[in-house]
Enzyme design. Structure first.
Site, PDB file in Angstrom:
ATOM      1  N   LYS A  94       0.839  -1.218   0.000  1.00  0.00           N
ATOM      2  CA  LYS A  94       0.000   0.000   0.000  1.00  0.00           C
ATOM      3  C   LYS A  94       0.866   1.257   0.000  1.00  0.00           C
ATOM      4  CE  LYS A  94      -2.108  -0.856   3.972  1.00  0.00           C
ATOM      5  NZ  LYS A  94      -1.585  -2.151   4.343  1.00  0.00           N
ATOM      6  N   ARG A 100      -9.470   1.288   8.937  1.00  0.00           N
ATOM      7  CA  ARG A 100      -9.138  -0.113   9.166  1.00  0.00           C
ATOM      8  C   ARG A 100     -10.214  -0.831   9.963  1.00  0.00           C
ATOM      9  NH1 ARG A 100      -3.293   0.356   8.960  1.00  0.00           N
ATOM     10  NH2 ARG A 100      -2.253  -1.638   9.137  1.00  0.00           N
ATOM     11  N   ARG A 119      11.039  -6.728   4.733  1.00  0.00           N
ATOM     12  CA  ARG A 119      11.040  -5.252   4.734  1.00  0.00           C
ATOM     13  C   ARG A 119      12.216  -4.689   5.529  1.00  0.00           C
ATOM     14  NH1 ARG A 119       4.815  -3.354   5.088  1.00  0.00           N
ATOM     15  NH2 ARG A 119       4.854  -4.171   7.188  1.00  0.00           N
ATOM     16  N   ARG A 161      11.386  -3.130  11.091  1.00  0.00           N
ATOM     17  CA  ARG A 161      10.332  -2.668  12.001  1.00  0.00           C
ATOM     18  C   ARG A 161      10.125  -3.690  13.104  1.00  0.00           C
ATOM     19  NH1 ARG A 161       5.161  -0.956   8.425  1.00  0.00           N
ATOM     20  NH2 ARG A 161       4.105  -2.040  10.108  1.00  0.00           N
ATOM     21  N   ARG A 221      -1.139  -9.678  12.734  1.00  0.00           N
ATOM     22  CA  ARG A 221      -1.660  -8.540  11.969  1.00  0.00           C
ATOM     23  C   ARG A 221      -2.535  -9.021  10.817  1.00  0.00           C
ATOM     24  NH1 ARG A 221       3.876  -6.161  11.039  1.00  0.00           N
ATOM     25  NH2 ARG A 221       2.964  -5.052   9.292  1.00  0.00           N
TER      26      ARG A 221
HETATM   27  N1  LIG Z   1      -6.229   2.974  10.975  1.00  0.00           N
HETATM   28  C1  LIG Z   1      -5.615   2.353  11.994  1.00  0.00           C
HETATM   29  N2  LIG Z   1      -6.327   1.900  13.050  1.00  0.00           N
HETATM   30  C2  LIG Z   1      -5.753   1.283  14.088  1.00  0.00           C
HETATM   31  N3  LIG Z   1      -4.433   1.044  14.171  1.00  0.00           N
HETATM   32  C3  LIG Z   1      -3.657   1.469  13.151  1.00  0.00           C
HETATM   33  C4  LIG Z   1      -4.203   2.144  12.011  1.00  0.00           C
HETATM   34  N4  LIG Z   1      -3.199   2.451  11.162  1.00  0.00           N
HETATM   35  C5  LIG Z   1      -2.080   1.994  11.726  1.00  0.00           C
HETATM   36  N5  LIG Z   1      -2.337   1.391  12.926  1.00  0.00           N
HETATM   37  C6  LIG Z   1      -1.359   0.781  13.835  1.00  0.00           C
HETATM   38  O1  LIG Z   1      -0.056   0.951  13.304  1.00  0.00           O
HETATM   39  C7  LIG Z   1       0.522  -0.338  12.974  1.00  0.00           C
HETATM   40  C8  LIG Z   1       1.347  -0.198  11.722  1.00  0.00           C
HETATM   41  O2  LIG Z   1       0.515   0.195  10.649  1.00  0.00           O
HETATM   42  P1  LIG Z   1       0.973   0.028   9.124  1.00  0.00           P
HETATM   43  O3  LIG Z   1       2.321   0.623   8.937  1.00  0.00           O
HETATM   44  O4  LIG Z   1      -0.134   0.548   8.294  1.00  0.00           O
HETATM   45  O5  LIG Z   1       1.146  -1.525   9.033  1.00  0.00           O
HETATM   46  P2  LIG Z   1       0.779  -2.695   8.045  1.00  0.00           P
HETATM   47  O6  LIG Z   1       2.073  -3.065   7.440  1.00  0.00           O
HETATM   48  O7  LIG Z   1       0.275  -3.719   9.022  1.00  0.00           O
HETATM   49  O8  LIG Z   1      -0.245  -2.288   7.025  1.00  0.00           O
HETATM   50  C9  LIG Z   1      -0.663  -1.266  12.869  1.00  0.00           C
HETATM   51  O9  LIG Z   1      -0.311  -2.618  13.107  1.00  0.00           O
HETATM   52  C10 LIG Z   1      -1.570  -0.720  13.967  1.00  0.00           C
HETATM   53  O10 LIG Z   1      -1.138  -1.107  15.246  1.00  0.00           O
END
Ligand SMILES: Nc1ncnc2c1ncn2[C@@H]1O[C@H](COP(=O)(O)OP(=O)(O)O)[C@@H](O)[C@H]1O
Length: 290
Positions: A70, A147, A181, A225, A236
């Site tokens: 994404k 989300r 990553r 990360r 996740r």
């Molecule tokens: N819209 C959201 N609602 C709730 N938690 C979020 C949201 N966006 C990000 N997070 C938190 O930040 C973390 C990292 O997000 P992100 O970088 O988007 O990871 P991913 O690689 O899982 O898509 C998520 O696992 C969650 O804990």
């Protein structure tokens, strides 16, 4: 506990501007008296007109499982269209790194692969929109938000999202991609050391993706990360299926969802994505004008 309240569209008919969206998001949270000071109380009676999509920059959302890419595709499109890429995961990581009041609480949630509460994520997003507004930003691609159905309902209440792109990849590839990553701790560049080569199965084609390697000067500065471990990535993915997949249905039923099965790595997927978004011409024109 602060409670989220549903905003009605007529109450928030102001949401053609980033400022309007930001203020309405902020007001979607019924704050405790000692809530963060950057979320202003906001009267919902603002009456700016909603802008026709053709008179403003795009307002898109990118959905997809962890590791699907994404961030990569949303940020490329934002560069092309000259709009901000707003990734709530980045906002969470910035808050974590800031050692502010939320930092400890967030680190426990994120490192278990859980979702941050809707209240906190909306506060962070609201703060980001406020900063963008001060810089004169307009339009956006949201990455990682919404989300949950609650987040989707709140967003739908405060603005018109034009399009939701749902990026899709096989789950075994997602895991490999997350584990591969890497981020350069100096320049912040995102890379991937995974070399994907999976055979076709059950009628599905195989897929190869070359690693996205960093330049030599970043090589010794790569970090992973803390939530990209196998156990946390699996959690996740589980949470995505439980909480975020319903968001796909939410937008599908509103006719806004564009499904995009990634055909491979960036060299195969990027041109195809531009094509389905009818932006292939746009990229050519931009390069010719440069
Ligand atoms: N819209 C959201 N609602 C709730 N938690 C979020 C949201 N966006 C990000 N997070 C938190 O930040 C973390 C990292 O997000 P992100 O970088 O988007 O990871 P991913 O690689 O899982 O898509 C998520 O696992 C969650 O804990």
């Amino acid at each position: 506990m602060a409670a989220l309240t549903r905003l009605s569209k007529p109450a928030c008919s102001a949401f053609s501007s980033i400022n309007g969206i930001r203020r309405c998001l902020a007001s979607a949270i019924a704050l405790e008296p000692n809530g963060p000071s950057y979320v202003p109380p906001f009267a919902l009676s603002s009456n700016l007109p909603r802008k026709d999509p053709k008179d403003r920059n795009v307002q898109w959302v990118f959905l997809g499982c962890p590791g699907v890419g994404k961030g990569t595709y949303a940020s490329r499109l934002c560069n092309l269209l000259g709009i901000p890429h707003i990734a709530t995961g980045d906002l969470v990581r910035e808050e974590l790194a800031s050692s502010g009041p939320l930092s400890q609480q967030l680190s426990e949630i994120v490192n278990k692969g859980k979702l941050v509460s809707d209240e906190i994520i909306i506060r962070l997003l609201s703060k980001r929109l406020e900063a963008g507004e001060a810089k004169g930003e307009s339009g956006f691609i949201l990455d990682g938000f919404p989300r949950t159905i609650k987040q989707a309902e709140i967003l739908e209440g405060v603005t018109d999202i034009d399009l939701v792109v749902n990026l899709k990849l096989r789950e075994d590839i997602l895991l490999e991609k997350c584990l591969g990553r890497r981020i350069c701790s100096q320049c912040g560049g995102n890379f991937n050391v995974a070399s994907i080569n999976v055979k076709g199965e059950n009628g599905k084609p195989g897929m190869s993706m070359a690693p996205l390697l960093p330049p030599p000067h970043c090589m010794s500065k790569l970090i992973t990360r803390s939530d990209d471990t196998e156990v946390v990535v699996k959690e996740r993915l589980r949470i995505y299926n439980e909480k975020s997949q319903p968001v796909e249905d939410f937008y599908r039923s509103r006719g806004k969802l564009l499904e995009f099965d990634l055909p491979g790595g960036i060299p195969e997927s990027w041109p195809k994505l531009l094509q389905v978004l009818s932006l292939d011409d746009y990229e050519e024109k931009q390069s010719a004008a440069a």
